[in-house]
Design an enzyme around this catalytic site. Sequence first.
Site, PDB file in Angstrom:
ATOM      1  N   TYR A  37     -27.340 -25.136   0.536  1.00 24.53           N
ATOM      2  CA  TYR A  37     -28.391 -26.207   0.455  1.00 24.53           C
ATOM      3  C   TYR A  37     -28.783 -26.763   1.768  1.00 24.53           C
ATOM      4  O   TYR A  37     -29.610 -27.643   1.803  1.00 24.53           O
ATOM      5  CB  TYR A  37     -27.971 -27.362  -0.810  1.00 24.53           C
ATOM      6  CG  TYR A  37     -26.905 -27.995  -0.042  1.00 24.53           C
ATOM      7  CD1 TYR A  37     -25.635 -27.947  -0.699  1.00 24.53           C
ATOM      8  CD2 TYR A  37     -27.257 -29.294   0.499  1.00 24.53           C
ATOM      9  CE1 TYR A  37     -24.751 -28.723  -0.295  1.00 24.53           C
ATOM     10  CE2 TYR A  37     -26.062 -30.171   0.850  1.00 24.53           C
ATOM     11  CZ  TYR A  37     -24.858 -29.964   0.626  1.00 24.53           C
ATOM     12  OH  TYR A  37     -23.960 -30.693   0.818  1.00 24.53           O
ATOM     13  N   SER A  61     -18.766 -34.713   6.911  1.00 21.95           N
ATOM     14  CA  SER A  61     -18.995 -34.496   5.407  1.00 21.95           C
ATOM     15  C   SER A  61     -19.909 -35.699   4.968  1.00 21.95           C
ATOM     16  O   SER A  61     -20.067 -36.894   5.219  1.00 21.95           O
ATOM     17  CB  SER A  61     -17.565 -34.854   4.997  1.00 21.95           C
ATOM     18  OG  SER A  61     -17.685 -35.018   3.432  1.00 21.95           O
ATOM     19  N   GLY A  77     -20.478 -12.924  -4.027  1.00 20.77           N
ATOM     20  CA  GLY A  77     -19.363 -13.399  -3.201  1.00 20.77           C
ATOM     21  C   GLY A  77     -18.038 -13.311  -3.843  1.00 20.77           C
ATOM     22  O   GLY A  77     -18.018 -13.303  -5.153  1.00 20.77           O
ATOM     23  N   ALA A  78     -17.042 -13.472  -3.279  1.00 15.54           N
ATOM     24  CA  ALA A  78     -15.595 -13.444  -3.840  1.00 15.54           C
ATOM     25  C   ALA A  78     -14.653 -14.510  -3.101  1.00 15.54           C
ATOM     26  O   ALA A  78     -13.440 -14.134  -3.399  1.00 15.54           O
ATOM     27  CB  ALA A  78     -14.964 -12.067  -4.046  1.00 15.54           C
ATOM     28  N   ASN A 110      -9.538 -29.735  -5.767  1.00 13.21           N
ATOM     29  CA  ASN A 110     -10.259 -30.395  -4.818  1.00 13.21           C
ATOM     30  C   ASN A 110     -10.368 -31.606  -5.182  1.00 13.21           C
ATOM     31  O   ASN A 110     -10.981 -32.624  -4.455  1.00 13.21           O
ATOM     32  CB  ASN A 110     -11.721 -29.685  -4.820  1.00 13.21           C
ATOM     33  CG  ASN A 110     -12.666 -30.289  -6.122  1.00 13.21           C
ATOM     34  OD1 ASN A 110     -11.919 -30.313  -7.131  1.00 13.21           O
ATOM     35  ND2 ASN A 110     -13.866 -30.455  -6.049  1.00 13.21           N
ATOM     36  N   GLY A 140     -13.697 -18.683  -2.285  1.00  9.43           N
ATOM     37  CA  GLY A 140     -13.104 -20.011  -3.048  1.00  9.43           C
ATOM     38  C   GLY A 140     -14.349 -20.277  -3.895  1.00  9.43           C
ATOM     39  O   GLY A 140     -13.914 -20.532  -5.130  1.00  9.43           O
ATOM     40  N   LYS A 157      -7.390 -26.900   0.096  1.00  7.72           N
ATOM     41  CA  LYS A 157      -7.743 -26.566  -1.408  1.00  7.72           C
ATOM     42  C   LYS A 157      -6.202 -26.042  -2.056  1.00  7.72           C
ATOM     43  O   LYS A 157      -6.001 -26.241  -3.126  1.00  7.72           O
ATOM     44  CB  LYS A 157      -8.829 -26.103  -1.890  1.00  7.72           C
ATOM     45  CG  LYS A 157     -10.020 -27.051  -1.582  1.00  7.72           C
ATOM     46  CD  LYS A 157     -11.294 -26.235  -1.940  1.00  7.72           C
ATOM     47  CE  LYS A 157     -12.550 -27.369  -1.739  1.00  7.72           C
ATOM     48  NZ  LYS A 157     -13.696 -26.673  -2.199  1.00  7.72           N
ATOM     49  N   GLY A 189     -28.703 -25.716  -4.723  1.00  2.00           N
ATOM     50  CA  GLY A 189     -27.108 -25.793  -4.070  1.00  2.00           C
ATOM     51  C   GLY A 189     -26.543 -27.339  -4.078  1.00  2.00           C
ATOM     52  O   GLY A 189     -25.442 -27.634  -4.379  1.00  2.00           O
ATOM     53  N   ASP A 237     -14.807 -28.435  -8.672  1.00  2.00           N
ATOM     54  CA  ASP A 237     -15.956 -27.673  -8.211  1.00  2.00           C
ATOM     55  C   ASP A 237     -16.362 -26.661  -9.495  1.00  2.00           C
ATOM     56  O   ASP A 237     -17.454 -26.272  -9.221  1.00  2.00           O
ATOM     57  CB  ASP A 237     -15.068 -26.672  -6.990  1.00  2.00           C
ATOM     58  CG  ASP A 237     -14.791 -27.153  -5.636  1.00  2.00           C
ATOM     59  OD1 ASP A 237     -15.658 -27.984  -5.392  1.00  2.00           O
ATOM     60  OD2 ASP A 237     -14.063 -26.699  -5.097  1.00  2.00           O
TER      61      ASP A 237
HETATM   62  P1  NAP Z   1     -15.491 -18.053   1.566  1.00  2.00           P
HETATM   63  O1  NAP Z   1     -13.962 -18.576   0.849  1.00  2.00           O
HETATM   64  O2  NAP Z   1     -15.473 -18.027   3.272  1.00  2.00           O
HETATM   65  O3  NAP Z   1     -16.018 -17.042   0.828  1.00  2.00           O
HETATM   66  C1  NAP Z   1     -16.981 -16.541   1.657  1.00  2.00           C
HETATM   67  C2  NAP Z   1     -17.637 -15.062   0.665  1.00  2.00           C
HETATM   68  O4  NAP Z   1     -18.831 -14.848   1.150  1.00  2.00           O
HETATM   69  C3  NAP Z   1     -16.755 -13.982   0.723  1.00  2.00           C
HETATM   70  O5  NAP Z   1     -16.695 -13.205  -0.598  1.00  2.00           O
HETATM   71  C4  NAP Z   1     -17.450 -13.123   1.804  1.00  2.00           C
HETATM   72  O6  NAP Z   1     -17.378 -11.644   1.566  1.00  2.00           O
HETATM   73  C5  NAP Z   1     -18.879 -13.309   1.640  1.00  2.00           C
HETATM   74  N1  NAP Z   1     -19.524 -13.053   2.948  1.00  2.00           N
HETATM   75  C6  NAP Z   1     -19.352 -13.700   4.109  1.00  2.00           C
HETATM   76  N2  NAP Z   1     -20.095 -13.494   5.171  1.00  2.00           N
HETATM   77  C7  NAP Z   1     -20.757 -12.388   4.325  1.00  2.00           C
HETATM   78  C8  NAP Z   1     -21.678 -11.224   5.046  1.00  2.00           C
HETATM   79  N3  NAP Z   1     -22.223 -11.505   6.460  1.00  2.00           N
HETATM   80  N4  NAP Z   1     -22.427 -10.623   3.955  1.00  2.00           N
HETATM   81  C9  NAP Z   1     -21.944 -10.556   2.824  1.00  2.00           C
HETATM   82  N5  NAP Z   1     -21.045 -11.464   2.127  1.00  2.00           N
HETATM   83  C10 NAP Z   1     -20.540 -12.250   3.092  1.00  2.00           C
HETATM   84  O7  NAP Z   1     -16.490 -19.205   1.416  1.00  2.00           O
HETATM   85  P2  NAP Z   1     -16.577 -20.414   0.101  1.00  2.00           P
HETATM   86  O8  NAP Z   1     -15.734 -21.562   0.428  1.00  2.00           O
HETATM   87  O9  NAP Z   1     -16.428 -19.432  -1.227  1.00  2.00           O
HETATM   88  O10 NAP Z   1     -18.017 -20.793   0.312  1.00  2.00           O
HETATM   89  C11 NAP Z   1     -19.191 -19.907   0.394  1.00  2.00           C
HETATM   90  C12 NAP Z   1     -20.511 -20.615   0.457  1.00  2.00           C
HETATM   91  O11 NAP Z   1     -20.747 -21.634  -0.648  1.00  2.00           O
HETATM   92  C13 NAP Z   1     -20.243 -21.777   1.668  1.00  2.00           C
HETATM   93  O12 NAP Z   1     -20.648 -20.962   2.960  1.00  2.00           O
HETATM   94  C14 NAP Z   1     -21.443 -22.721   1.420  1.00  2.00           C
HETATM   95  O13 NAP Z   1     -22.655 -22.258   1.896  1.00  2.00           O
HETATM   96  C15 NAP Z   1     -21.463 -22.744   0.061  1.00  2.00           C
HETATM   97  N6  NAP Z   1     -20.641 -23.948  -0.683  1.00  2.00           N
HETATM   98  C16 NAP Z   1     -21.603 -24.851  -1.449  1.00  2.00           C
HETATM   99  C17 NAP Z   1     -20.981 -26.095  -1.833  1.00  2.00           C
HETATM  100  C18 NAP Z   1     -21.973 -27.004  -2.507  1.00  2.00           C
HETATM  101  O14 NAP Z   1     -21.414 -28.098  -2.991  1.00  2.00           O
HETATM  102  N7  NAP Z   1     -23.217 -26.872  -2.870  1.00  2.00           N
HETATM  103  C19 NAP Z   1     -19.525 -26.101  -1.895  1.00  2.00           C
HETATM  104  C20 NAP Z   1     -18.855 -25.269  -1.261  1.00  2.00           C
HETATM  105  C21 NAP Z   1     -19.324 -24.157  -0.676  1.00  2.00           C
HETATM  106  P3  NAP Z   1     -15.853 -11.070   2.112  1.00  2.00           P
HETATM  107  O15 NAP Z   1     -14.922 -11.049   0.832  1.00  2.00           O
HETATM  108  O16 NAP Z   1     -16.126  -9.489   2.473  1.00  2.00           O
HETATM  109  O17 NAP Z   1     -15.458 -11.398   3.420  1.00  2.00           O
END
Ligand code: NAP
Length: 585
Positions: free
Chosen positions: A470, A276, A385-386, A346, A388, A325, A491, A362
């Site tokens: 990012y 982290s 995306g859908a 968070n 967290g 979370k 990001g 967040d």
């Molecule tokens: P999550 O809960 O696992 O959700 C992932 C989402 O991405 C789901 O909607 C999933 O679709 C979709 N997805 C995964 N693989 C895919 C693929 N191959 N093709 C199309 N859609 C796909 O993850 P999260 O916590 O929301 O985080 C998502 C991303 O946000 C992380 O990977 C990270 O890079 C970024 N993030 C950034 C920050 C920041 O501070 N900048 C913080 C947290 C996260 P399905 O519903 O179909 O599975």
Amino acid sequence: MGVATAVVHLYYRDALMHTTPTPYASRIQRFRLPRVCVAVVGEDPNKIIDKAESLVRDNSFMEFRLDYMANPLAGLPKLKHFLDMHPEATVIATCRRAVNGGRFKGSAASQLEVLTKAAVVGFQLVDIELQSAEILKAGELAALKDKVGVILSFHDFKSSKKLEDSFGEMKRYPADFYKVVSTATTLHDNVQMMKFVQAHSAQYEMVGLCMGEQGIISRVLGVRAGTIFTFGAALKGEETAPGQVMASELRDTYRIEMVDAATQVYGVAGDPVAHSMSPIMMNTAFRRETVNAVYLALHAKTLKDLLTCVHDIPIRGLSITMPYKQQIVDALANSDELTKQIGACNTVVRAQDGKLYGFNTDVAGIVVPLEQRMSLQGAKILIVGAGGVARAAAFGLKNKGAEVFITNRTAEKGQALARQSKTKYMKRVDVAKASFDVIINATPLGMGTNKQTPLEDKELNTKYLFDLVYTPAETNLVKMAKAKNIQIIPGLEMFVQQGARQFEIWAGKPAPVADMGFVVSKALERIAAQNGDGGSSGSNGATRSSTKPATEPVAPKAAPPVGKKKAKAPAAKPAKKAAKKTSKR
Ligand code: NAP
């Protein structure tokens, strides 16, 4: 404690001790030893000396691991030269036997010979294991102690059980310092270790810490319990024990020399959290704003372990990351509206009464970077995306009056989120026909070594692209968008803004956002350079694993609004006020 009080304190403590301190150790006790002893390793004396020469200006307290040398005895005359040239340095000679976790293959008698010669050449302290003391003849350890300060050490490489039993054995032998090192397999093992040290530190010179990734709490906070000093590695990759952190990190990131009884403890809790970036960012913020606080990475394998520590240490605030979370919500006495709406928290504040209050920052991480560039009222935003993060974005942006669309690989999940957040679901086939003010990538596509993009070129009809990935800073999606003159919101801004809001909740004052962004982007660049490649990033993107350099400036800058009036970033809400407001709900 003033100097005079300290001397009196030492006098009484010595009088209480079962063993008489040697003149050498007494001399050392009068100095206030630095809190960090840097472990120096090398296969021959020249390598140790080279390293020690580069370290000694900033680290006057070192441990030379003689057992790393092929022939420790033969190396001592050369090391003498270093000791002669650096009277300002206090150096421990350690020649740990292989059977006790070191590299020295000789017998306990040969180890004693090395340590006795080390005393003769000028080392002020020697470290010898309990197991060797048990083998030596009666009087041999006492004879060593007459020549040099003795650290009697015991290492448990598996657990933190039986601390008292081990110490009971150790007390039978004369020593100037008793060093008990165990292995933390839970966060709570640190609490056990600190309670153990506290129970004996008035009577004995104690060094107590836990090895392992989870031992970080004892390595940093042990000094509050009475640990005289702790150990740090000279360089990454030169750790002499599992979980050892770099000496520079102990001093610069955790400010260990400043840690005292009043230091408030915060941390990021999750599983995993080893990589982290939050500690470097939040400790920078605390230092910059002169808040007496330290922020640690807390690898919690269970929520129960975490919650016990929150109360026992006690911990004032937590950043919660995956997978806790949602689970943490049940442990909260109350939470802000966003946490209730989204069902995920968070940020935790532990109030004076021990109750836990939850916040969701967040949302701020997504909303603030956008509001710095445009008014969200009526802004047309597509979330891809859908999961967290998409959830936080959907609720947060809808609350701000944006017209939010969601598209997702699994349509049902996207539709469910759209229903719950009162936003609209957009079928993927319709995306190319529409245009937006902002498209947010809330999928992991593009992260680390993944080269995929969640949308195709023809679907990127937007003024802004906010790629929440990012690491790397320039994903293929970002490249595609740049080629179409779409403005990019990095990001990393989300990571910095959610952390800034946490800081404001805890410290009750505005966060040093630019410094936070700067330090994280620099750390990412450093790690990427070390890895020599683009590498991958971790689960939430906020990780230190191999990443491409963050080549874009990450400190949020105000950009021109999208034809609408510019909105102000939300003001800091003092922690007390915020908690009070929450507890009323
Ligand atoms: P999550 O809960 O696992 O959700 C992932 C989402 O991405 C789901 O909607 C999933 O679709 C979709 N997805 C995964 N693989 C895919 C693929 N191959 N093709 C199309 N859609 C796909 O993850 P999260 O916590 O929301 O985080 C998502 C991303 O946000 C992380 O990977 C990270 O890079 C970024 N993030 C950034 C920050 C920041 O501070 N900048 C913080 C947290 C996260 P399905 O519903 O179909 O599975």
